[in-house]
Enzyme design. Sequence first.
Site, PDB file in Angstrom:
ATOM      1  N   LYS A  58       0.835  -1.210   0.000  1.00 36.30           N
ATOM      2  CA  LYS A  58       0.000   0.000   0.000  1.00 36.30           C
ATOM      3  C   LYS A  58       0.869   1.260   0.000  1.00 36.30           C
ATOM      4  N   GLY A 190      -0.317 -14.576 -13.236  1.00 36.80           N
ATOM      5  CA  GLY A 190      -1.423 -14.576 -12.273  1.00 36.80           C
ATOM      6  C   GLY A 190      -2.048 -13.195 -12.165  1.00 36.80           C
ATOM      7  N   GLY A 192      -4.328 -12.148 -10.220  1.00 36.24           N
ATOM      8  CA  GLY A 192      -5.086 -12.096  -8.971  1.00 36.24           C
ATOM      9  C   GLY A 192      -4.811 -10.780  -8.267  1.00 36.24           C
ATOM     10  N   VAL A 193      -4.970 -10.813  -6.952  1.00 36.51           N
ATOM     11  CA  VAL A 193      -4.851  -9.576  -6.180  1.00 36.51           C
ATOM     12  C   VAL A 193      -3.428  -9.008  -6.247  1.00 36.51           C
ATOM     13  N   ILE A 194      -2.425  -9.872  -6.011  1.00 36.96           N
ATOM     14  CA  ILE A 194      -1.041  -9.378  -6.016  1.00 36.96           C
ATOM     15  C   ILE A 194      -0.644  -8.947  -7.426  1.00 36.96           C
ATOM     16  N   GLU A 213      -2.618 -14.786 -17.385  1.00 37.30           N
ATOM     17  CA  GLU A 213      -3.559 -15.420 -16.458  1.00 37.30           C
ATOM     18  C   GLU A 213      -4.105 -16.709 -17.068  1.00 37.30           C
ATOM     19  N   ASP A 322      -3.768 -17.318   7.699  1.00 35.10           N
ATOM     20  CA  ASP A 322      -3.471 -17.923   6.390  1.00 35.10           C
ATOM     21  C   ASP A 322      -3.163 -19.413   6.476  1.00 35.10           C
ATOM     22  N   HIS A 454     -23.024  15.594   1.984  1.00 32.05           N
ATOM     23  CA  HIS A 454     -22.883  16.084   0.615  1.00 32.05           C
ATOM     24  C   HIS A 454     -21.809  17.174   0.564  1.00 32.05           C
TER      25      HIS A 454
HETATM   26  P1  FAD Z   1       1.563 -13.994   8.385  1.00 35.05           P
HETATM   27  O1  FAD Z   1       1.307 -12.555   8.239  1.00 35.05           O
HETATM   28  O2  FAD Z   1       2.189 -14.713   7.257  1.00 35.05           O
HETATM   29  O3  FAD Z   1       2.472 -14.131   9.678  1.00 35.05           O
HETATM   30  C1  FAD Z   1       3.020 -15.340  10.087  1.00 35.05           C
HETATM   31  C2  FAD Z   1       4.241 -15.057  10.926  1.00 35.05           C
HETATM   32  O4  FAD Z   1       4.643 -16.245  11.571  1.00 35.05           O
HETATM   33  C3  FAD Z   1       5.451 -14.577  10.126  1.00 35.05           C
HETATM   34  O5  FAD Z   1       6.066 -13.490  10.769  1.00 35.05           O
HETATM   35  C4  FAD Z   1       6.403 -15.786  10.149  1.00 35.05           C
HETATM   36  O6  FAD Z   1       7.769 -15.413  10.105  1.00 35.05           O
HETATM   37  C5  FAD Z   1       6.048 -16.363  11.501  1.00 35.05           C
HETATM   38  N1  FAD Z   1       6.371 -17.792  11.645  1.00 35.05           N
HETATM   39  C6  FAD Z   1       6.056 -18.810  10.808  1.00 35.05           C
HETATM   40  N2  FAD Z   1       6.461 -19.987  11.348  1.00 35.05           N
HETATM   41  C7  FAD Z   1       7.010 -19.689  12.535  1.00 35.05           C
HETATM   42  C8  FAD Z   1       7.584 -20.474  13.569  1.00 35.05           C
HETATM   43  N3  FAD Z   1       7.642 -21.797  13.507  1.00 35.05           N
HETATM   44  N4  FAD Z   1       8.088 -19.834  14.665  1.00 35.05           N
HETATM   45  C9  FAD Z   1       8.019 -18.479  14.767  1.00 35.05           C
HETATM   46  N5  FAD Z   1       7.477 -17.698  13.820  1.00 35.05           N
HETATM   47  C10 FAD Z   1       6.972 -18.304  12.734  1.00 35.05           C
HETATM   48  N6  FAD Z   1      -4.360  -8.909   3.153  1.00 35.05           N
HETATM   49  C11 FAD Z   1      -5.251  -7.927   3.381  1.00 35.05           C
HETATM   50  O7  FAD Z   1      -6.203  -8.133   4.150  1.00 35.05           O
HETATM   51  N7  FAD Z   1      -5.127  -6.697   2.794  1.00 35.05           N
HETATM   52  C12 FAD Z   1      -4.108  -6.414   1.958  1.00 35.05           C
HETATM   53  O8  FAD Z   1      -4.022  -5.295   1.453  1.00 35.05           O
HETATM   54  C13 FAD Z   1      -3.161  -7.423   1.689  1.00 35.05           C
HETATM   55  N8  FAD Z   1      -2.134  -7.185   0.869  1.00 35.05           N
HETATM   56  C14 FAD Z   1      -1.218  -8.168   0.640  1.00 35.05           C
HETATM   57  C15 FAD Z   1      -0.188  -7.909  -0.249  1.00 35.05           C
HETATM   58  C16 FAD Z   1       0.746  -8.879  -0.526  1.00 35.05           C
HETATM   59  C17 FAD Z   1       1.860  -8.583  -1.478  1.00 35.05           C
HETATM   60  C18 FAD Z   1       0.659 -10.145   0.137  1.00 35.05           C
HETATM   61  C19 FAD Z   1       1.689 -11.214  -0.109  1.00 35.05           C
HETATM   62  C20 FAD Z   1      -0.367 -10.419   1.008  1.00 35.05           C
HETATM   63  C21 FAD Z   1      -1.322  -9.432   1.271  1.00 35.05           C
HETATM   64  N9  FAD Z   1      -2.401  -9.660   2.114  1.00 35.05           N
HETATM   65  C22 FAD Z   1      -3.325  -8.676   2.328  1.00 35.05           C
HETATM   66  C23 FAD Z   1      -2.573 -10.955   2.805  1.00 35.05           C
HETATM   67  C24 FAD Z   1      -2.056 -10.853   4.260  1.00 35.05           C
HETATM   68  O9  FAD Z   1      -0.713 -10.443   4.248  1.00 35.05           O
HETATM   69  C25 FAD Z   1      -2.202 -12.178   4.966  1.00 35.05           C
HETATM   70  O10 FAD Z   1      -3.526 -12.641   4.855  1.00 35.05           O
HETATM   71  C26 FAD Z   1      -1.850 -12.039   6.432  1.00 35.05           C
HETATM   72  O11 FAD Z   1      -0.536 -11.592   6.597  1.00 35.05           O
HETATM   73  C27 FAD Z   1      -2.022 -13.369   7.170  1.00 35.05           C
HETATM   74  O12 FAD Z   1      -1.699 -13.194   8.506  1.00 35.05           O
HETATM   75  P2  FAD Z   1      -1.148 -14.401   9.391  1.00 35.05           P
HETATM   76  O13 FAD Z   1      -0.946 -13.841  10.755  1.00 35.05           O
HETATM   77  O14 FAD Z   1      -2.016 -15.571   9.227  1.00 35.05           O
HETATM   78  O15 FAD Z   1       0.246 -14.805   8.745  1.00 35.05           O
HETATM   79  P1  NAI Z   2      -4.778 -14.955  -6.087  1.00 34.18           P
HETATM   80  O1  NAI Z   2      -5.408 -16.231  -5.700  1.00 34.18           O
HETATM   81  O2  NAI Z   2      -5.437 -13.685  -5.763  1.00 34.18           O
HETATM   82  O3  NAI Z   2      -4.531 -14.943  -7.658  1.00 34.18           O
HETATM   83  C1  NAI Z   2      -3.774 -15.935  -8.298  1.00 34.18           C
HETATM   84  C2  NAI Z   2      -4.104 -15.890  -9.780  1.00 34.18           C
HETATM   85  O4  NAI Z   2      -3.156 -16.671 -10.460  1.00 34.18           O
HETATM   86  C3  NAI Z   2      -5.476 -16.449 -10.093  1.00 34.18           C
HETATM   87  O5  NAI Z   2      -6.160 -15.568 -10.950  1.00 34.18           O
HETATM   88  C4  NAI Z   2      -5.170 -17.780 -10.747  1.00 34.18           C
HETATM   89  O6  NAI Z   2      -6.140 -18.167 -11.694  1.00 34.18           O
HETATM   90  C5  NAI Z   2      -3.837 -17.477 -11.403  1.00 34.18           C
HETATM   91  N1  NAI Z   2      -3.021 -18.663 -11.651  1.00 34.18           N
HETATM   92  C6  NAI Z   2      -2.844 -19.737 -10.846  1.00 34.18           C
HETATM   93  N2  NAI Z   2      -2.004 -20.607 -11.418  1.00 34.18           N
HETATM   94  C7  NAI Z   2      -1.621 -20.075 -12.605  1.00 34.18           C
HETATM   95  C8  NAI Z   2      -0.754 -20.498 -13.641  1.00 34.18           C
HETATM   96  N3  NAI Z   2      -0.095 -21.659 -13.579  1.00 34.18           N
HETATM   97  N4  NAI Z   2      -0.607 -19.705 -14.718  1.00 34.18           N
HETATM   98  C9  NAI Z   2      -1.257 -18.510 -14.813  1.00 34.18           C
HETATM   99  N5  NAI Z   2      -2.104 -18.068 -13.845  1.00 34.18           N
HETATM  100  C10 NAI Z   2      -2.275 -18.829 -12.756  1.00 34.18           C
HETATM  101  O7  NAI Z   2      -3.302 -15.031  -5.467  1.00 34.18           O
HETATM  102  P2  NAI Z   2      -2.178 -13.914  -5.291  1.00 34.18           P
HETATM  103  O8  NAI Z   2      -2.415 -12.764  -6.180  1.00 34.18           O
HETATM  104  O9  NAI Z   2      -0.898 -14.656  -5.356  1.00 34.18           O
HETATM  105  O10 NAI Z   2      -2.410 -13.436  -3.813  1.00 34.18           O
HETATM  106  C11 NAI Z   2      -2.432 -14.378  -2.745  1.00 34.18           C
HETATM  107  C12 NAI Z   2      -3.389 -13.958  -1.706  1.00 34.18           C
HETATM  108  O11 NAI Z   2      -2.870 -12.863  -0.966  1.00 34.18           O
HETATM  109  C13 NAI Z   2      -4.714 -13.440  -2.247  1.00 34.18           C
HETATM  110  O12 NAI Z   2      -5.607 -14.484  -2.519  1.00 34.18           O
HETATM  111  C14 NAI Z   2      -5.209 -12.616  -1.127  1.00 34.18           C
HETATM  112  O13 NAI Z   2      -5.862 -13.439  -0.216  1.00 34.18           O
HETATM  113  C15 NAI Z   2      -3.931 -12.075  -0.512  1.00 34.18           C
HETATM  114  N6  NAI Z   2      -3.758 -10.680  -0.930  1.00 34.18           N
HETATM  115  C16 NAI Z   2      -4.705  -9.774  -0.565  1.00 34.18           C
HETATM  116  C17 NAI Z   2      -4.598  -8.467  -0.956  1.00 34.18           C
HETATM  117  C18 NAI Z   2      -5.670  -7.519  -0.601  1.00 34.18           C
HETATM  118  O14 NAI Z   2      -6.493  -7.862   0.235  1.00 34.18           O
HETATM  119  N7  NAI Z   2      -5.712  -6.322  -1.186  1.00 34.18           N
HETATM  120  C19 NAI Z   2      -3.461  -7.993  -1.749  1.00 34.18           C
HETATM  121  C20 NAI Z   2      -2.556  -9.046  -2.121  1.00 34.18           C
HETATM  122  C21 NAI Z   2      -2.702 -10.328  -1.690  1.00 34.18           C
END
Ligand code: FAD
Ligand code: NAI
Length: 475
Positions: A58, A190, A192-194, A213, A322, A454
């Site tokens: 962000k 892909g 998707g969201v990322i 995709e 997750d 408004h």
């Molecule tokens: P995580 O955030 O993955 O945290 C797990 C933690 O556990 C990590 O620090 C890891 O190092 C630690 N850990 C793992 N195993 C061990 C162990 N054995 N001992 C000690 N520590 C350990 N979600 C949104 O809602 N909004 C967004 O805008 C958004 N943007 C995203 C953008 C990107 C690029 C990505 C990749 C994801 C995004 N997400 C977003 C998804 C979001 O980041 C995850 O859903 C969220 O972080 C999950 O939280 P969590 O606590 O389950 O796991």
């Molecule tokens: P995603 O599930 O959002 O999108 C993955 C995309 O890749 C899908 O459209 C799928 O059809 C495609 N795909 C899968 N296999 C493929 C292949 N072999 N070739 C071509 N396309 C393929 O997963 P992404 O973007 O990796 O993000 C992971 C998760 O992280 C999201 O599902 C979301 O939960 C979280 N996230 C949330 C954000 C937010 O809330 N704003 C921002 C970024 C991530």
Amino acid sequence: MSKNFDVVVIGGGPGGYIAAIRAAQLGFNTACIDEWKNEKGGPAPGGTCTNVGCIPSKALLQSSEHYEHASHSFADHGIEVKGLGLNLEKMLGRKNTVVKQNNDGILYLFKKNKVTFFHGRGSFVKGDANGYEIKVAGATEESITAKQVIVATGSNARALPGAAFDEELILSNTGALAITEVPKKLGVIGAGVIGLEMGSVWRRLGAEVTVLEALPTFLGAVDEQIAKEAQKLLAKQGLVVNLGVKIGDIKAGKKDVSVDYTDDKGNAQKAVFDKLIVSIGRTPNTTGLNAEAVGLKLDERGFIAVDGDCKTNLPNVWAVGDVVRGPMLAHKAEEEGVAVAERIAGQHGHVNFNTIPWVIYTSPEIAWVGKTEQQLKADGVAYKAGTFPFLANGRARALGDTSGMVKFLADATTDEILGVHIVGPMASELISEAVVAMEFRASAEDIARICHAHPSLSEATKEAALAVDKRALNF
Ligand code: FAD
Ligand code: NAI
């Protein structure tokens, strides 16, 4: 320091750190173990979300949007910019500062709430209903015990077979957030969201972005009408999305990556990119947890198996975020963390999966809650729809961003709101009203009768609710 805890949380992402704080608030002697390291090797709690996910993405989305405004839309406002330049090092530095502020904020919150923090990897040693022994391997190794364990170990990016992440040419989210020179040609696998968020960042900064995709439909989980509108708007910005492709060989050379694929017409194609982001979903992370030592059950996809209350197969062991089923969203992880801490305290923690909002932070943003039109059709639910375009909203005109619409779906008989879908400016903020409304099981008429400020974008929400009853006032 006590080594015997009531609650030990393994993982300090949004699921884990929030669970730990809530458990401490409820009076439990609580510890949280997290292994994430900053560039100096120090603790960096906050997980994927804070370090390589929500927060840094962000930050870069905001910076790149400012840059795009300065280069394209300021002129419309009568602001003339001369000598506009991009200092990517500074932009990335700012992003890192924002991340560090969040890491430090969590460490402060642990202190404030008297949560004991351990920096290192937590793994099960042994245990049963009477308690669990957990090893913490960090700068030193120690052993702690817990009456209750909450596992919140998150997820990792999924790689394509034969194309491991090197974070130089083939990038996961980690590398995608740290590219030090704007690539001329950026490939994204892909849509998707990322893929869409990171593709937008680098396109705004000047890269030619091609997204490949596999599925034939764009954003299949999103309401079809909203997805179509978003696809059109993103294409207009120059983001190329090729649907229905089949990825073949990926080869990283010295300075570029080549991708062989078959397009939607079955023709063999080859594309060469300066960098390639692979964003095809994420896999649950249970590496290093030593789940086998205690017999913690995983499901067939590698997630920790839990019931609706986040209970695992083991007594007093819970899992959230997750690493368990359900959407991979930070706010879903947090809600589960709070609910579990409350259940441990004998309360009735609850997560309403029907009202979890989704946001994609492209420009315009895409946000939704509840059912899509295609889901309602598939479920045979009789519904009414109302839409209102931002084009007819005064505040959107003043902002200079009239793209998109708000869409309401309500039960045909009761008028209860079943879904709200937005593509447009500040959709991430606007969706909250819909979440509140659905949580209180409001009708579309309830929203239509509420006074909205408004001029504000939220008037488009009210108008869409009015449109359900075919009585929008400004369109
Ligand atoms: P995580 O955030 O993955 O945290 C797990 C933690 O556990 C990590 O620090 C890891 O190092 C630690 N850990 C793992 N195993 C061990 C162990 N054995 N001992 C000690 N520590 C350990 N979600 C949104 O809602 N909004 C967004 O805008 C958004 N943007 C995203 C953008 C990107 C690029 C990505 C990749 C994801 C995004 N997400 C977003 C998804 C979001 O980041 C995850 O859903 C969220 O972080 C999950 O939280 P969590 O606590 O389950 O796991
Ligand atoms: P995603 O599930 O959002 O999108 C993955 C995309 O890749 C899908 O459209 C799928 O059809 C495609 N795909 C899968 N296999 C493929 C292949 N072999 N070739 C071509 N396309 C393929 O997963 P992404 O973007 O990796 O993000 C992971 C998760 O992280 C999201 O599902 C979301 O939960 C979280 N996230 C949330 C954000 C937010 O809330 N704003 C921002 C970024 C991530």
